[in-house]
Design a protein around this motif. Structure first.
Motif, PDB file in Angstrom:
ATOM      1  N   THR A 178       0.293   1.632  -6.077  1.00  0.00           N
ATOM      2  CA  THR A 178      -0.455   2.097  -7.037  1.00  0.00           C
ATOM      3  C   THR A 178       0.353   3.328  -7.909  1.00  0.00           C
ATOM      4  N   PRO A 221       2.662   4.211  -3.031  1.00  0.00           N
ATOM      5  CA  PRO A 221       2.837   4.658  -4.607  1.00  0.00           C
ATOM      6  C   PRO A 221       3.978   4.216  -4.934  1.00  0.00           C
ATOM      7  N   GLY A 242      -0.841  -3.495  -3.958  1.00  0.00           N
ATOM      8  CA  GLY A 242      -1.191  -2.225  -3.475  1.00  0.00           C
ATOM      9  C   GLY A 242      -0.241  -1.177  -3.844  1.00  0.00           C
ATOM     10  N   ARG A 276       1.764  -5.646  -8.968  1.00  0.00           N
ATOM     11  CA  ARG A 276       1.687  -4.433  -8.356  1.00  0.00           C
ATOM     12  C   ARG A 276       0.304  -4.107  -7.887  1.00  0.00           C
ATOM     13  N   GLU A 277      -0.482  -4.533  -8.519  1.00  0.00           N
ATOM     14  CA  GLU A 277      -2.095  -4.213  -7.869  1.00  0.00           C
ATOM     15  C   GLU A 277      -2.427  -4.962  -6.763  1.00  0.00           C
ATOM     16  N   ASP A 313       0.849  -1.230  -0.062  1.00  0.00           N
ATOM     17  CA  ASP A 313      -0.032  -0.096   0.065  1.00  0.00           C
ATOM     18  C   ASP A 313       0.953   1.279   0.013  1.00  0.00           C
TER      19      ASP A 313
END
Length: 986
Positions: free
Chosen positions: A888, A860, A886, A882-883, A858
């Motif tokens: 982003t 970026p 988490g 990657r999704e 979680d």
């Protein structure tokens, strides 16, 4: 190669001296400049005398004066994307893109813009966008075509059903005739009368005004029109996409708004005068857009449905068939589709409009797309059709020539059925697509343009198709002009009398015949000057297999049809091609430019020294071998492979640049250096010694020498697994490729991958046999004999491990194994087998550990998708992984600019930095605090460390850290921008 054809002679020294003394712009009469401009995006080729890049309108006038004095023809050239041969010529090419590319004014109140002819359409649209305006015509080449070229060809594009052709959107023109006379063209209001000549055309010499004036153009044009009113009133078919011939009917006294010399000039294909400035109309751009995509049983059904959608006032009604779609990308069911774009003041209004169209359409299936990214993806399919159409589904070649004839929209369905029947009658294939709402069809057809019999068939088909178009009330050209491809057949459309009038009109503008001779008026035959006739008749002896081109290097080079997607000045999204063009702005450093030089090298007329060519060598020098063109080019040109092929032949039996020995043979140097890693690292920190080493090795002085690992990945893994590792059952092991970069320079990536793979699969990672190597550095420097030896040795040593997937952490090595290995060893079945077994880490985890749950982080992310991964391997599995974690955000496209040995080589520093500054470095600077910096490629990580002062990490490292954090809840992620050495110590 070179001995097959006679070299073309250059211009006279007197002409060159006179031109250079008269102009301030750069002129080039060398072989490279001439070779780069022999072709456009058509089937035609003519060799010019040289190229001039004028700095302003005065330069153009001076050049045209000198050319008239010496009898040298002139060819105006913009983006070079014409598909009928209009910008090929034997005289002086005017490159209007280098200096004459300014947007001089945007007037939001008047909704006009004033531009120079070399302005790229997308740049004008970007300048108008803040005012809520746009330029209506938008051909699929909008990212590289120029306004001057659009005026010359009367270009249209997808939105012509709403906003018309270029001629509908030009208000005034400044032009210069052959000989240097400058004129201003404007529409003449009917009430002004004949005495109001200055309202239509203002005439000046380069030194000031002169008269009298004529509202229709040069002296004699008005009298020509008045003497043939009946012919002009009855000789033109009435349809929205009638582009063929000169639009003399625009000069009729009853023309709406009055005689319009601007409209008559548009579509004149550089044969009347050279545009130096244009005032164009801007239209209000819808604040929101939606796209209704409608599926039909075939293209004829789609064509018959298109006219019924026009009453709903769409912005576009585009059609294409399934043969041109590489990937469905969200298309609804059907074998052909209509793309119907709608606009509105709000997204809801645009969507409602599109849904109304969807309900009204009698389609097999349909969908409404409002997401801008989804719309861009679908439009990209349509825009790439000009390239994808050049390859049939079976891989055979198809060509332009009958690219854009048009019929009344209500006749499009019957016309397409007759067209298909004519193709079948001639044993030809082609897939129509294009502007169905305007009745305009694009198609590439698999003509045989390589043999005399095939060329004769091309002529017969062209003549019969012209008759078919005329029988349906159509125009031979519906968008891109006649050029050499169709102008010979204009009498079939207009009759001999009107075509003779075209010649007289041309003569009044250009009595010396110096502007673009052989085009439109008194054209060259449609089967003359074909660009294929100069290529070798037998396959050239080459090293790569070129499986997509039948093993023929000339066939590989022919792939480039000149649509010039590689000349896009700004990259967007995940695309890579062509970073060196965007860094330099030079045609020679675009994929198309290099392909043109290779074509001329094979032809042997302009470039006469074959593989020893310095012109080709210099153009390829700035090719980063990023492989972006392999995926981003609509026809799959693979310039990285062509470069390796050329370097192999160019340096065969000769001394190579020092960098080829230093970095091309990097694996062997690193093996030799391994025992001395500590002292070598210490010596590399002594600046004078490092500078000497870089000078001897051909390394850019701005670069730092990478730190050698004191414990290689292989030694670490062997110690960890022990001598008994090889006894594990085959279904309990993972084969992790020990690439050179992971082994000697970044072993922490390998250690992290071992942790992740064993955690996710429960299997043991085995050490690979020693000495395996993909051969990447040998390939990229063109040392192909050495590359083959290395690859064969690798296959021999991997023989005991058949059938297992191989996880490769370095994207460039994985791409080499996937593509270069089987293409350099096409006769060794083991090469193709290993290529099939290659997996990235994410691909392997998705395929062999689908139930595993990765750590949730979680945070970026920012960073770079490796260019080779984008081009060869794809990054869909990485995105999904990657999704799930988490992570982003999007990784940037483009190329980091280091690109293996490229950025290390002396002389490449500035281009390397410019490439990084295009997307990667700005995205890192603008990233959120705490964002994870990802880069799976060693080159990308090295570039970021050097230019951004940030340590990027491989995805394996990030996952491994997440696993450790799960075990030790108190730990946190992120590196905070700290630097690390290759042994994993901060």
């Amino acid at each position: 190669m070179a001995e097959q054809h006679r070299p073309h002679t250059g211009p006279s020294p007197a002409f060159v001296a006179a031109l250079r003394s008269a102009v301030r712009g750069e002129s080039d009469f060398g072989a490279a400049a001439r070779a780069l401009t022999t072709m456009d995006a058509s089937n035609y080729r003519r060799v010019p005398l040289g190229v001039l890049a004028p700095r302003d309108a005065d330069d153009i006038a001076a050049a045209l004066t000198v050319c008239q004095e010496y009898g040298v023809p002139v060819v105006p050239r913009g983006g070079g994307t014409s598909i009928a041969g209009q910008v090929t010529g034997t005289g002086l090419v005017l490159d209007l893109t280098r200096h004459l590319n300014a947007i001089l004014a945007v007037d939001p109140a008047a909704r006009t813009a004033t531009v120079q002819p070399g302005v790229v359409l997308d740049d004008l649209r970007a300048a108008a966008a803040p005012h809520g305006l746009t330029f209506g015509p938008d051909p699929s080449t909008h990212s590289r075509c120029t306004l001057g070229g659009m005026i010359g060809n009367n270009s249209c594009g997808a939105h012509s059903v709403a906003w018309g052709t270029t001629a509908d959107n030009v208000r005034a023109l400044e032009v210069v005739r052959y000989g240097g006379e400058a004129l201003r063209l404007e529409q003449v209001p009917r009430h002004a009368g004949r005495e109001r000549g200055p309202d239509g055309v203002r005439g000046t010499s380069p030194h000031g005004p002169h008269g009298p004036h004529n509202p229709h153009g040069p002296h004699g044009v008005r009298e020509l029109i008045d003497a043939h009113l009946a012919l002009l009133r009855t000789g033109y078919p009435g349809l929205p996409r009638r582009i063929s011939g000169y639009a003399l009917d625009a000069l009729l006294p009853e023309h709406p708004g009055g005689p319009d010399p601007v409209r008559a000039f548009c579509g004149s294909e550089g044969t009347l005068a050279v545009v130096t400035e244009a005032t164009v109309r801007l239209v209000e751009a819808p604040r929101a857009r939606a796209l209704a995509v409608l599926g039909y049983a075939d293209e004829a059904a789609a064509a018959e449905a298109a006219p019924g959608l026009l009453p709903y006032r769409p912005l576009t009604v585009e059609g294409m068939a399934a043969d041109l779609v590489r990937e469905p990308a969200g298309l609804p069911r059907g074998a052909a589709w209509l793309f119907v774009e709608t606009g509105g003041a709000t997204p809801a209004e645009a969507r409602a409009h599109a849904e109304h169209v969807l309900r009204a359409a009698d389609a097999v299936d349909g969908a409404v797309v409002t997401d801008p990214a989804g719309q861009r993806a679908l439009w990209r399919i349509r825009e790439d059709a000009a390239g994808t159409a050049t390859r049939m589904p079976d891989g055979s070649e198809a060509w332009p020539g009958w690219e854009d004839c048009a019929v009344p929209p209500a006749r499009l369905g019957p016309y397409l059925r007759d067209f298909r029947a004519l193709l079948a009658q001639h044993g030809l294939r082609g897939t129509p697509y294009g502007h169905f709402g305007d009745g305009c069809i694009h198609v590439r057809i698999d003509f045989d343009l390589l043999t005399p019999a095939g060329v004769s068939g091309f002529r017969r088909f062209s003549e019969e198709l012209a008759d078919l178009v005329v029988a349906h009330g159509g125009s031979l050209s519906g968008e891109h002009g006649d050029g050499q491809a169709r102008a010979e057949l204009l009498p079939r459309m207009y009759g001999d009398e009107l075509v003779a009038l075209f010649g007289r009109f041309k003569d009044l503008w250009d009595p010396d015949g110096g502007l673009n001779p052989g085009i439109l008026a008194r054209p060259a035959p449609l089967d003359a000057n074909l660009r294929f006739e100069v290529l070798p008749k037998r396959p050239v002896d080459v090293e790569f297999g070129y499986p997509q081109d039948g093993g023929d290097f000339a066939g590989a080079v022919r792939r480039c049809v000149g649509v010039a997607k590689c000349r896009t000045e700004q990259a967007s999204g995940p695309g890579v091609m062509c970073p060196s063009f965007r860094a330099t702005g030079e045609e020679a450093h675009s994929t198309r430019g290099r392909a043109r030089l290779l074509h001329e090298m094979l032809a042997g007329e302009v470039i006469t020294d074959g593989w020893r060519s310095t012109e080709v060598r210099d153009a390829l020098d700035l090719c980063l071998s990023c492989k972006g063109c392999r995926s981003d080019c609509p026809v799959g040109v693979d310039m990285a492979t062509y470069k390796a092929e050329f370097l192999h032949h160019h340096y065969r039996g000769r001394l190579r640049p020092a960098a080829h020995y230093a970095m091309g043979r990097l694996p062997q140097w690193l093996r030799l250096a391994r025992p001395f890693a500590r002292p070598l690292n210490s010596l590399a920190r002594v600046r004078p010694l490092a500078a000497l080493a870089k000078r001897l090795a051909g390394i850019a002085p701005e670069r730092t020498i990478p730190v050698l690992a004191t414990e290689t990945y292989g030694r670490w893994l062997l110690a960890r697994q022990g001598e008994g590792a090889e006894v594990f059952a085959s279904d309990q092991v993972v084969h992790l490729w020990a690439d050179t970069f992971t082994e000697y320079l970044s072993p922490q990536v390998g250690r992290a991958a071992v942790r992740v793979l064993e955690e996710a699969t429960g299997r043991t990672v085995l050490p690979h046999p020693r000495g395996v190597c993909c051969g990447l550095t040998y390939v990229s420097t063109g040392q192909l004999d050495a590359a083959r030896r290395v690859m064969r040795r690798t296959l021999d040593r991997l023989a005991p491990l058949p059938g297992h997937p191989v996880v490769v952490l370095e994207p460039s090595c994985a791409a080499t194994l996937r593509t270069d290995l089987p293409e350099l060893l096409p006769d060794d079945p083991r090469a193709a087998e290993l290529a099939r077994r290659v997996r990235t880490l994410a691909q392997y985890l998705e395929e062999y550990a689908p139930a595993w749950t990765p750590p949730r982080l979680d945070r970026p992310v920012v960073g770079q998708t490796h260019c080779h991964q984008h081009a060869v391997l794809g990054d869909a599995a990485e995105r999904r992984l990657r999704e799930r974690m988490g992570l982003t955000g999007e990784l940037s496209g483009g190329c980091c600019g280091l690109a293996g040995n490229f950025g290390f080589e002396k002389g490449h520093w500035e281009v390397s930095v410019a490439c990084a500054e295009e997307q990667l470095l700005p995205s890192v600077r603008e990233s959120e605090p705490g964002a994870e910096l990802l880069a799976d490629g060693f080159s990308c990580r090295t570039q970021l460390d050097r230019l951004a002062g940030r340590r990027a990490r491989h995805l394996a490292e990030v996952i491994a850290e997440g696993l450790s954090t799960e075990e030790e809840p108190g730990r946190t992620g992120g590196d905070g921008g700290a630097r690390h050495d290759p042994n994993g110590r901060p």
